[in-house]
Motif scaffolding. Structure first.
Motif, mmCIF file in Angstrom:
data_model
loop_
_atom_site.group_PDB
_atom_site.id
_atom_site.type_symbol
_atom_site.label_atom_id
_atom_site.label_comp_id
_atom_site.label_asym_id
_atom_site.label_seq_id
_atom_site.Cartn_x
_atom_site.Cartn_y
_atom_site.Cartn_z
ATOM 1 N N PRO A 32 63.943 -64.268 -4.478
ATOM 2 C CA PRO A 32 65.032 -63.566 -3.700
ATOM 3 C C PRO A 32 66.101 -64.132 -3.629
ATOM 4 O O PRO A 32 66.442 -65.593 -3.524
ATOM 5 N N CYS A 33 67.277 -63.283 -3.475
ATOM 6 C CA CYS A 33 68.831 -63.937 -3.757
ATOM 7 C C CYS A 33 69.093 -64.533 -2.191
ATOM 8 O O CYS A 33 70.036 -65.189 -2.349
ATOM 9 N N CYS A 34 68.165 -64.174 -1.330
ATOM 10 C CA CYS A 34 68.632 -64.666 0.147
ATOM 11 C C CYS A 34 67.765 -65.864 0.765
ATOM 12 O O CYS A 34 67.406 -66.278 1.545
ATOM 13 N N ASP A 35 67.091 -66.545 -0.472
ATOM 14 C CA ASP A 35 66.395 -67.535 -0.251
ATOM 15 C C ASP A 35 66.852 -68.884 0.329
ATOM 16 O O ASP A 35 65.982 -69.952 0.792
ATOM 17 N N LYS A 36 68.370 -68.865 0.087
ATOM 18 C CA LYS A 36 68.808 -70.107 0.281
ATOM 19 C C LYS A 36 68.832 -70.491 1.929
ATOM 20 O O LYS A 36 68.758 -69.632 2.801
ATOM 21 N N ALA A 37 68.935 -71.827 2.284
ATOM 22 C CA ALA A 37 69.090 -72.143 3.717
ATOM 23 C C ALA A 37 70.157 -71.813 3.972
ATOM 24 O O ALA A 37 71.276 -71.766 3.525
ATOM 25 N N TRP A 92 79.933 -57.844 -4.556
ATOM 26 C CA TRP A 92 79.308 -58.228 -3.047
ATOM 27 C C TRP A 92 78.910 -59.594 -3.298
ATOM 28 O O TRP A 92 78.976 -60.271 -2.094
ATOM 29 N N ARG A 93 78.839 -60.125 -4.461
ATOM 30 C CA ARG A 93 78.418 -61.758 -4.705
ATOM 31 C C ARG A 93 79.724 -62.293 -4.143
ATOM 32 O O ARG A 93 79.232 -63.331 -3.444
ATOM 33 N N SER A 122 74.498 -61.531 -0.208
ATOM 34 C CA SER A 122 75.335 -60.503 -0.814
ATOM 35 C C SER A 122 74.728 -59.007 -0.598
ATOM 36 O O SER A 122 75.292 -57.928 -0.359
ATOM 37 N N LYS A 123 73.262 -59.079 -0.796
ATOM 38 C CA LYS A 123 72.511 -57.870 -0.690
ATOM 39 C C LYS A 123 72.659 -57.386 0.616
ATOM 40 O O LYS A 123 72.819 -56.137 1.068
ATOM 41 N N SER A 124 72.530 -58.156 1.446
ATOM 42 C CA SER A 124 72.551 -57.824 2.909
ATOM 43 C C SER A 124 73.918 -57.030 3.422
ATOM 44 O O SER A 124 74.039 -56.238 4.096
ATOM 45 N N CYS A 125 74.797 -57.826 3.041
ATOM 46 C CA CYS A 125 76.258 -57.126 3.109
ATOM 47 C C CYS A 125 76.228 -55.791 2.608
ATOM 48 O O CYS A 125 76.812 -54.640 3.206
ATOM 49 N N THR A 180 76.325 -49.856 3.179
ATOM 50 C CA THR A 180 75.872 -48.680 2.529
ATOM 51 C C THR A 180 75.126 -47.682 3.529
ATOM 52 O O THR A 180 75.421 -46.619 3.610
ATOM 53 N N ASN A 181 74.413 -48.574 4.464
ATOM 54 C CA ASN A 181 73.582 -47.763 5.257
ATOM 55 C C ASN A 181 74.278 -47.637 6.764
ATOM 56 O O ASN A 181 73.718 -46.785 7.337
#
Length: 364
Positions: A5-10, A37-38, A50-53, A58-59
């Motif tokens: 997952p792209c958001c796995d970072k601490a 978004w990156r 970036s995904k979360s942004c 979008t939503n």
DNA sequence: AATCTCACCAACCGCCTCTTA
DNA sequence: GTAAGAGGCGGTTGGTGAGAT
């Protein structure tokens, strides 16, 4: 094994967005537009992936999103489109420009699926009356499915022409340059629709059109209920009616060059919004949402669009395949060709259950 | 008034597709 | 041609509020 997952970072924040984060994101997008978004988290300092942004924009934050109850018309549309397209929420959402795929998906899962099941139960009772043979051969099933598809298509045709005003007429208005910037203009030909559109607009929550607006809204919001600061409720959904109308005015005034995104998606009310699929005002004439772009709030300039499935009407208005297909049918394209097209489309689905059910229900 | 249950929906997860180097 | 990464999408989850008991 999929990708990490792209958001796995601490250090990446999860959970509900705060008003402050919303403001930062909106002002960044106002400045740079949606996309890339990156770079958003690094450029804005947001501790979000970036995904979360992208999802938040979008939503929730994207201009032109209508919140609140779905109208009967929208419900009908979703039923029909789901029957035709299956659970392709993004594709369905492209026909309901004011609703996000997430909204439609949620609404389907919480309301419409239930309705469908209820109707299905009724239908089962009907089938128990031996109208349907115990075992249907594959060929029979396919023929039946094709009939269902044909019926669903007809139903969609009807749904698409709910507004008594023909798209061509509306386009003519556009051509003659008589269309006002009022997003409700199209509905205004029909007084009832217009009033419904207006009331719809006032009843649905507003949206942010600029960072300034949000800041102003938040100010009032924070004053009224400081407790909400830490809750998951977004300030945008808790605005008072007074603030809403104020926002609307500000938003209308903010149709400047910088806010082309707002202008492109600024229509309101389900019917008016739906009309806008086939009619164009001065601000949208050169833009058209594609399947994915509409969900993204990103309307590609026609000139920039890749060669695609879209074709142009005599007025230069691009049609999606589905729209073209619908219109072509009225001009006498063979049913077989239509069915072939749809069968090809449907064959991509692996979740046929629900939507075959829905297609069957359309026979009723 | 307290507790439980249910519905809703924003947000997350993981897979897929497309793009780019 | 291939691998890596970004964007997109659909399924699912978890927090919250409303209504029922």
């Amino acid at each position: 094994m999929g990708r990490l997952p792209c958001c796995d970072k601490a250090g990446v924040k999860k959970g509900p967005w705060t008003p402050e984060e919303d403001i930062i994101l909106v002002s960044y997008i106002q400045e740079h537009g949606p996309g890339n978004w990156r770079s958003v988290p690094t450029s804005t300092g947001l501790l979000r992936c970036s995904k979360s942004c992208r999802l938040r924009w979008t939503n929730y934050l994207r201009p032109g999103i209508k919140r609140g109850n779905f109208t009967e018309h929208e419900e009908k549309m979703i039923f029909h489109l789901q029957a035709l397209l299956g659970n392709r929420w993004a594709a369905i959402a492209s026909y309901l420009p004011e609703r996000t795929d997430n909204d439609i998906k949620n609404y389907w899962n919480t309301h419409l699926k239930k309705k469908l099941r209820q109707q299905q139960t009724g239908l089962e009772g009907f089938y128990k009356g031996s109208r349907i043979p115990q075992s249907i051969t594959k060929g029979q099933w396919e023929r039946r499915l094709q009939t269902d598809i044909h019926m669903a298509k007809r139903a969609l045709c009807e749904a698409l022409s709910v507004d008594t005003r023909s798209p061509l007429l509306t386009q003519q208005d556009t051509k003659l340059g008589t269309v006002s910037k009022d997003p409700f203009h199209h509905a205004s030909a029909n007084t009832d629709n217009y009033l419904a559109a207006r009331s719809c607009e006032t009843s649905s929550s507003t949206y942010a059109s600029s960072a300034e607006n949000i800041a102003r809204l938040l100010k009032g919001w924070a004053k009224r209920s400081p407790v909400n600061q830490s809750s998951s409720l977004s300030p945008l959904s808790t605005l008072s009616a007074q603030t809403k109308s104020e926002t609307r005015t500000t938003q209308e005034n903010s149709f400047d060059n910088r806010s082309s995104i707002v202008a492109a998606t600024g229509s309101s009310s389900s019917d008016a919004g739906f009309d806008s699929l086939f009619s164009f005002n001065s601000s949208t004439a050169h833009m058209f949402p594609t399947k994915s772009d509409s969900a993204n709030g990103c309307y590609r300039l026609q000139d920039e669009s890749k060669p695609s499935l879209e074709t142009l009407t005599p007025l230069g208005v691009p049609l999606s395949l589905l729209e073209k297909w619908l219109l072509d049918d009225n001009c006498g394209v063979s049913a077989q060709a239509i069915d072939d097209h749809l069968m090809r489309d449907l064959s991509l689905d692996d979740d046929g259950d629900d939507h075959v059910e829905a297609a069957s229900l359309l026979l009723q």
